[in-house]
Design a protein around this motif. Structure first.
Motif, PDB file in Angstrom:
ATOM      1  N   ALA A 195       0.817  -1.216   0.000  1.00  0.00           N
ATOM      2  CA  ALA A 195       0.000   0.000   0.000  1.00  0.00           C
ATOM      3  C   ALA A 195       0.851   1.267   0.000  1.00  0.00           C
ATOM      4  CB  ALA A 195      -0.932  -0.010   1.204  1.00  0.00           C
ATOM      5  N   TRP A 196       1.967   1.266   0.729  1.00  0.00           N
ATOM      6  CA  TRP A 196       2.806   2.457   0.799  1.00  0.00           C
ATOM      7  C   TRP A 196       3.507   2.726  -0.529  1.00  0.00           C
ATOM      8  CZ3 TRP A 196       2.099   5.960   4.277  1.00  0.00           C
ATOM      9  CH2 TRP A 196       1.627   5.616   5.541  1.00  0.00           C
ATOM     10  N   LEU A 197       3.993   1.669  -1.170  1.00  0.00           N
ATOM     11  CA  LEU A 197       4.628   1.851  -2.477  1.00  0.00           C
ATOM     12  C   LEU A 197       3.597   2.253  -3.526  1.00  0.00           C
ATOM     13  CD1 LEU A 197       7.177  -1.127  -2.540  1.00  0.00           C
ATOM     14  CD2 LEU A 197       7.652   1.317  -2.246  1.00  0.00           C
ATOM     15  N   ASP A 198       2.391   1.731  -3.379  1.00  0.00           N
ATOM     16  CA  ASP A 198       1.298   2.132  -4.267  1.00  0.00           C
ATOM     17  C   ASP A 198       1.041   3.633  -4.142  1.00  0.00           C
ATOM     18  OD1 ASP A 198      -0.935   2.238  -5.882  1.00  0.00           O
ATOM     19  OD2 ASP A 198      -2.288   1.384  -4.382  1.00  0.00           O
ATOM     20  N   LEU A 199       1.009   4.125  -2.909  1.00  0.00           N
ATOM     21  CA  LEU A 199       0.814   5.551  -2.671  1.00  0.00           C
ATOM     22  C   LEU A 199       1.977   6.364  -3.235  1.00  0.00           C
ATOM     23  CD1 LEU A 199      -0.863   7.796  -1.329  1.00  0.00           C
ATOM     24  CD2 LEU A 199       0.401   7.341   0.787  1.00  0.00           C
ATOM     25  N   LEU A 200       3.190   5.847  -3.100  1.00  0.00           N
ATOM     26  CA  LEU A 200       4.367   6.532  -3.635  1.00  0.00           C
ATOM     27  C   LEU A 200       4.302   6.633  -5.157  1.00  0.00           C
ATOM     28  CD1 LEU A 200       7.164   7.791  -3.214  1.00  0.00           C
ATOM     29  CD2 LEU A 200       8.126   5.475  -3.334  1.00  0.00           C
ATOM     30  N   VAL A 201       3.863   5.562  -5.803  1.00  0.00           N
ATOM     31  CA  VAL A 201       3.724   5.572  -7.262  1.00  0.00           C
ATOM     32  C   VAL A 201       2.680   6.603  -7.685  1.00  0.00           C
ATOM     33  CG1 VAL A 201       2.939   4.224  -9.248  1.00  0.00           C
ATOM     34  CG2 VAL A 201       4.507   3.203  -7.597  1.00  0.00           C
ATOM     35  N   LYS A 202       1.537   6.629  -6.989  1.00  0.00           N
ATOM     36  CA  LYS A 202       0.486   7.605  -7.312  1.00  0.00           C
ATOM     37  C   LYS A 202       0.988   9.035  -7.111  1.00  0.00           C
ATOM     38  CE  LYS A 202      -3.419   4.590  -6.165  1.00  0.00           C
ATOM     39  NZ  LYS A 202      -4.537   4.340  -5.211  1.00  0.00           N
ATOM     40  N   GLY A 203       1.704   9.252  -6.001  1.00  0.00           N
ATOM     41  CA  GLY A 203       2.229  10.583  -5.735  1.00  0.00           C
ATOM     42  C   GLY A 203       3.249  11.024  -6.769  1.00  0.00           C
ATOM     43  N   THR A 204       4.114  10.111  -7.177  1.00  0.00           N
ATOM     44  CA  THR A 204       5.132  10.434  -8.187  1.00  0.00           C
ATOM     45  C   THR A 204       4.490  10.753  -9.526  1.00  0.00           C
ATOM     46  OG1 THR A 204       6.716   8.971  -7.073  1.00  0.00           O
ATOM     47  CG2 THR A 204       7.200   9.600  -9.353  1.00  0.00           C
TER      48      THR A 204
END
Length: 227
Positions: A195-204
């Motif tokens: 979930a955290w990496l998913d959020l990082l991808v969305k933010g990037t």
């Protein structure tokens, strides 16, 4: 402790929206009711989308990997969001920056109220702490940038004096905006991100999308004198 967690989540979601409204100068333009109008159009647009999805895409779909075409067609309905933003922008007088900020912030605020209030009230006040609510709050801030960028692109696309090459780029970015959730979901499933990496991808992705939009807008505004 649970009430403290709930307060943190609420502040993390709504304070950035409040600061965006105040610090952008919209309060000085008396844009509050225009933001409310944008929120109402958002609700009507979502109702229309749900009606279309319920009529033509009943919820008997398999997972993304086995029915990519079906999911692609479902996300095509998100073009209605661009139409809704166009209607909002058409109803707001004033200069470009005021129009796009009012439309973007009003649209994003309506979404975050409808999608996060009940979630936080029921979930974040629970007896047990869960990181998922902080993730949802951070994702709301990402969506704020996304909606302002989308409103800017719709405004640029609607201008008749926009350079033809730039209009092609703007159209491409708008189409990418519609299918972004599908592409990111597919990407996350392939790489099996948490979930955290998913959020990082969305933010990037949103950061790159927003910077690209800002670059186009700044160039057009400087050339045409429409700040």
């Amino acid at each position: 402790m649970t009430l403290y967690h709930f307060g943190n989540c609420v502040a993390l979601v709504y304070v950035p929206y409040y600061l965006a409204y105040k610090q952008s100068g919209l309060s000085e333009y008396g844009a509050f009711w225009k933001c409310v109008q944008a929120g109402l159009i958002y609700m009507i647009t979502q109702l229309a989308k749900m009606t279309i999805l319920a009529t033509f895409f009943p919820d008997n779909m398999s997972d993304l990997g086995t029915d990519f075409i079906g999911e692609f067609l479902k996300y095509t309905v998100d073009i209605a969001d661009l139409v809704g933003l166009y209607l909002v922008l058409s109803s707001i007088p004033g200069k470009g920056h005021c129009k796009v900020l009012t439309a973007g912030i009003g649209w994003a605020t309506a979404e975050v109220i409808l999608s996060r209030v009940l979630l936080l009230w029921v979930g974040a006040r629970g007896a047990e702490f869960d990181w998922v609510y902080l993730q949802k709050c951070l994702e709301s801030n990402v969506l704020l940038v996304q909606h302002i960028a989308s409103a800017t692109l719709v405004w640029l696309w609607s201008r008749h004096d926009l350079n033809k090459n730039l209009k092609t780029i703007v159209t491409t970015l708008l189409i990418l905006c519609c299918y972004k959730p599908l592409l990111l979901e597919y990407f996350v499933q392939i790489l099996k991100l948490n979930a955290w990496l998913d959020l990082l991808v969305k933010g990037t992705f949103t950061l790159v999308y927003g910077l690209s939009t800002l670059t186009i807008y700044a160039g057009v505004a400087q050339v045409m004198g429409i700040f």
